[in-house]
Motif scaffolding. Structure first.
Motif, PDB file in Angstrom:
ATOM      1  N   THR A  85     111.343 -55.098 115.376  1.00  0.00           N
ATOM      2  CA  THR A  85     111.838 -53.753 115.662  1.00  0.00           C
ATOM      3  C   THR A  85     110.831 -52.959 116.479  1.00  0.00           C
ATOM      4  N   LEU A  86     109.558 -53.045 116.095  1.00  0.00           N
ATOM      5  CA  LEU A  86     108.517 -52.348 116.845  1.00  0.00           C
ATOM      6  C   LEU A  86     108.359 -52.950 118.239  1.00  0.00           C
ATOM      7  N   VAL A  87     108.392 -54.274 118.322  1.00  0.00           N
ATOM      8  CA  VAL A  87     108.280 -54.932 119.626  1.00  0.00           C
ATOM      9  C   VAL A  87     109.439 -54.520 120.523  1.00  0.00           C
ATOM     10  N   ARG A  88     110.646 -54.430 119.958  1.00  0.00           N
ATOM     11  CA  ARG A  88     111.802 -54.024 120.759  1.00  0.00           C
ATOM     12  C   ARG A  88     111.650 -52.586 121.268  1.00  0.00           C
ATOM     13  N   ALA A  89     111.028 -51.732 120.474  1.00  0.00           N
ATOM     14  CA  ALA A  89     110.802 -50.353 120.908  1.00  0.00           C
ATOM     15  C   ALA A  89     109.841 -50.308 122.092  1.00  0.00           C
ATOM     16  N   MET A  90     108.814 -51.152 122.054  1.00  0.00           N
ATOM     17  CA  MET A  90     107.803 -51.169 123.112  1.00  0.00           C
ATOM     18  C   MET A  90     108.222 -52.020 124.308  1.00  0.00           C
ATOM     19  N   GLU A  91     109.056 -53.041 124.058  1.00  0.00           N
ATOM     20  CA  GLU A  91     109.510 -53.958 125.115  1.00  0.00           C
ATOM     21  C   GLU A  91     111.039 -54.007 125.061  1.00  0.00           C
ATOM     22  N   PRO A  92     111.710 -52.919 125.473  1.00  0.00           N
ATOM     23  CA  PRO A  92     113.135 -52.720 125.165  1.00  0.00           C
ATOM     24  C   PRO A  92     114.084 -53.816 125.617  1.00  0.00           C
ATOM     25  N   ASN A  93     113.782 -54.506 126.704  1.00  0.00           N
ATOM     26  CA  ASN A  93     114.725 -55.505 127.219  1.00  0.00           C
ATOM     27  C   ASN A  93     114.192 -56.929 127.155  1.00  0.00           C
ATOM     28  N   ALA A  94     113.069 -57.117 126.462  1.00  0.00           N
ATOM     29  CA  ALA A  94     112.473 -58.447 126.370  1.00  0.00           C
ATOM     30  C   ALA A  94     113.033 -59.205 125.170  1.00  0.00           C
ATOM     31  N   PRO A  95     113.034 -60.530 125.200  1.00  0.00           N
ATOM     32  CA  PRO A  95     113.515 -61.327 124.067  1.00  0.00           C
ATOM     33  C   PRO A  95     112.656 -61.093 122.821  1.00  0.00           C
ATOM     34  N   PRO A  96     113.206 -61.308 121.627  1.00  0.00           N
ATOM     35  CA  PRO A  96     112.457 -61.114 120.380  1.00  0.00           C
ATOM     36  C   PRO A  96     111.233 -62.028 120.313  1.00  0.00           C
ATOM     37  N   PRO A  97     110.190 -61.594 119.617  1.00  0.00           N
ATOM     38  CA  PRO A  97     108.944 -62.376 119.579  1.00  0.00           C
ATOM     39  C   PRO A  97     109.110 -63.760 118.983  1.00  0.00           C
ATOM     40  N   MET A  98     109.983 -63.921 117.986  1.00  0.00           N
ATOM     41  CA  MET A  98     110.116 -65.243 117.379  1.00  0.00           C
ATOM     42  C   MET A  98     110.747 -66.241 118.342  1.00  0.00           C
ATOM     43  N   THR A  99     111.652 -65.792 119.202  1.00  0.00           N
ATOM     44  CA  THR A  99     112.237 -66.720 120.178  1.00  0.00           C
ATOM     45  C   THR A  99     111.185 -67.166 121.195  1.00  0.00           C
ATOM     46  N   ARG A 100     110.212 -66.331 121.452  1.00  0.00           N
ATOM     47  CA  ARG A 100     109.119 -66.703 122.371  1.00  0.00           C
ATOM     48  C   ARG A 100     108.270 -67.798 121.719  1.00  0.00           C
ATOM     49  N   TRP A 101     107.971 -67.604 120.407  1.00  0.00           N
ATOM     50  CA  TRP A 101     107.187 -68.616 119.703  1.00  0.00           C
ATOM     51  C   TRP A 101     107.958 -69.937 119.659  1.00  0.00           C
ATOM     52  N   GLN A 102     109.255 -69.873 119.430  1.00  0.00           N
ATOM     53  CA  GLN A 102     110.060 -71.099 119.372  1.00  0.00           C
ATOM     54  C   GLN A 102     110.048 -71.823 120.711  1.00  0.00           C
TER      55      GLN A 102
END
Length: 447
Positions: free
Chosen positions: A266-283
Motif C-alpha cells: 500500500t505504501l509502495v503504491r502511494a509512492m509508485e502509483p503506476n508501478a507493479p506491486p513489490p512482490m511481483t517484482r521479487w517473483q
C-alpha cells in the motif's frame, strides 16, 4: 534473419517476406506493423538475432516514402518515416500522452560509475508510466533542459509534476545502436574501475514498462551482447522475464535487477502509483535466477519508518534469490519530488511516514541522523546472511555533513566497487562496505 520485398504493379505496391535460415517464416501483402516485425525477431532464430529495419524496403504508412534512415511508429504500430514521425501529433493512450522522442542520443556516458553501477546508459524512451513520486529523473538535464521539446511533443507543462503522464518512444534505437557500435573503436569507450564499462538500461525510464519499450530494449540488448559489452538492466516490471532466453545468451555479461524498497504494497503504491506491486517484482527476479540469470536488487529509496525487522524481512527475501548484491540508499529530502512524497503519504493515510518526512524537510540534522542510522542498521542486518552483499549509497550531502572517522567510513562506502565481476560471481565482502558502528554502539557517538 532478413526482410525482403518485391514490387507489384506499381513501385508503391509491395509484398514483404521475412527469411530465416533459407526459409520464409512470414509474408505480408500490406504494410507490416512495427510490433509484428519486432515479435518475429523473438520467435525465430537465436535470441541475439534481430530483424534490421533500415533500408529494408519498408514504406512510410503516411506518405509512402521509402524508409532509409530514422523511423518511428504511431500508437497503432504503423511505421513512419522520420519527417512524418516528428510531425505527428501526440496521442492519449490510457491516460498517458505518447509520441516520438526526437533526441539523437543513443548511448551516453554516465556518472553512475560513482555508485558502481555503469559507465554508460541507454534510455529507450523519455518519460515513464510509473510516475514514482520520488523520481529524480525530471530534475536531470536530460529532462529539465528539454522543456520546449516536451511541450511540443507531449503537451508537458511541468516535467516534474507531469511525470508519469507522458512517454516518448525511441523506436529505431536498436538500429542506431548497431551503427554506433560498428563504427566506433571499442577502446575509446569509457571504462572506469567502478563502472567497468557496463551499459545500463535504463537510468531515466523503465525499459520494460510496456510492450513497445520491451521490444526496443530487446533489440538494444541483442546488439550489446553481439558486441561483447557488459550489461545491467534495472526495471520494476515483471515483463522482464519475457527475455530470459536473451539474458541466458549473454551469460555472465549481464545482471538484471529490480527496485524493491519495501514489501508494504500500500505504501509502495502511494509512492509508485503506476508501478507493479513489490512482490511481483521479487517473483520476476526469482524466475530469472532459477533460469540461471544473475540478478541484483535496488532497495532504494527506503522509507524513514523502516526499522531492523523490516530490513531483516527484505534481506531474507533477497538472500533467497541466491548470492545477490543489494544496492541501498535512504530517502533524500531534496527537491520538489520530496514534497510530492510527503503529499502522497498523507493522501494514503500514512501519518507516521508524514511526520518523519516533515521532520526531515524541516531539519537537515534530523535527516542526517536518520540516514546514518538506516545505513548502519541495514549493514548490521546484512551480516546475518552469508552470500548477501549490501552496497550502500551515502549521499554526497550526507558525507559533507560529517567529519572524522564517520566521514572516512562514508567515503570508503562511496568508493567501494560492487562485487559483481560480469565474468564470474564474486561474493567476497568488500571491506569498505560495513556497519558504521559495531553492535552495542550508537551512531550518535560518531556524529
Amino acid at each position: 534473419m532478413e526482410l525482403t520485398w518485391d514490387t507489384g504493379d506499381s513501385w508503391f505496391e509491395r509484398t514483404y517476406a521475412v527469411e530465416h535460415a533459407g526459409e520464409t517464416v512470414a509474408t505480408f501483402d500490406d504494410h507490416p506493423t512495427l510490433d509484428t516485425l519486432r515479435e518475429l525477431s523473438r520467435q525465430h532464430g537465436v535470441p541475439t538475432e534481430r530483424l534490421d529495419l533500415w533500408q529494408a524496403g519498408l514504406l512510410c504508412t503516411q506518405c509512402n516514402d521509402e524508409i532509409n534512415d530514422r523511423f518511428a511508429a504511431n500508437p497503432q504500430g504503423d511505421l513512419l518515416c522520420w519527417d512524418c514521425a516528428t510531425d505527428t501529433e501526440s496521442h492519449d493512450e490510457h491516460g498517458i500522452t505518447v509520441n516520438t522522442d526526437p533526441t539523437k542520443s543513443v548511448m551516453s556516458e554516465s556518472h553512475l560509475h560513482t555508485k558502481s553501477l555503469c559507465d554508460h546508459v541507454i534510455n529507450v524512451a523519455t518519460g515513464c508510466r510509473h510516475g514514482c513520486e520520488f523520481c529524480y529523473v525530471p530534475t536531470t538535464p536530460a529532462i529539465d533542459s528539454r522543456d520546449e521539446m516536451l511541450a511540443e511533443q507531449a503537451n508537458v507543462d511541468d516535467p516534474q509534476t507531469d511525470w508519469g503522464s507522458y512517454l516518448l518512444y525511441r523506436d529505431d534505437l536498436p538500429e542506431r545502436l548497431e551503427n554506433i557500435l560498428d563504427e566506433r573503436d571499442p577502446s575509446e569507450r569509457k571504462q572506469t574501475e567502478r563502472g567497468r564499462g557496463v551499459v545500463m538500461l535504463s537510468s531515466g525510464t523503465d525499459c520494460y514498462q510496456d510492450r513497445r519499450t520491451a521490444q526496443i530494449t530487446r533489440g538494444a540488448v541483442a546488439e550489446l551482447i553481439t558486441h561483447d559489452i557488459p550489461i545491467r538492466i534495472l526495471t520494476r516490471s515483471p515483463a522482464v522475464t519475457r527475455d530470459i532466453d536473451l539474458f541466458q545468451a549473454a551469460g555472465d555479461h549481464i545482471t538484471v535487477g529490480s527496485s524493491i524498497p519495501s514489501f508494504d504494497a500500500t505504501l509502495v503504491r502511494a509512492m509508485e502509483p503506476n508501478a507493479p506491486p513489490p512482490m511481483t517484482r521479487w517473483q520476476a527476479l526469482d524466475e530469472l535466477q532459477q533460469a540461471g540469470v544473475s540478478v541484483f536488487v535496488s532497495m532504494s529509496p527506503t522509507y524513514p519508518t523502516m526499522g531492523e525487522d523490516d530490513f531483516h524481512e527484505l534481506l531474507s527475501y533477497f538472500r533467497a534469490l541466491g548470492e545477490v548484491v543489494v544496492f541501498h540508499e535512504p530517502i533524500n529530502p531534496r527537491g520538489q519530488n520530496f514534497q510530492q512524497c510527503l503529499d502522497a503519504a498523507e493522501q494514503a493515510g500514512y501519518g507516521d511516514v508524514v511526520t518523519e518526512l516533515q521532520q526531515m524537510q524541516d531539519s537537515h540534522q534530523y535527516w542526517v541522523e536518520y540516514a546514518l542510522e538506516q545505513l548502519n542498521t541495514v549493514q548490521q542486518v546484512a551480516t546475518r546472511f552469508d552470500g548477501l552483499e549490501v552496497h550502500s549509497w551515502p549521499d554526497d550531502e550526507l558525507v559533507r555533513s560529517t567529519s572524522g572517522q564517520l566521514r572516512s567510513k562514508l567515503n570508503a562506502m562511496q568508493e567501494a566497487v560492487s562485487p559483481e565481476s560480469f565474468s564470474e560471481r564474486n561474493t567476497d565482502v568488500s571491506p569498505e562496505q560495513s556497519e558504521l558502528a559495531r553492535d552495542g554502539e550508537s551512531i550518535e557517538h560518531l556524529i
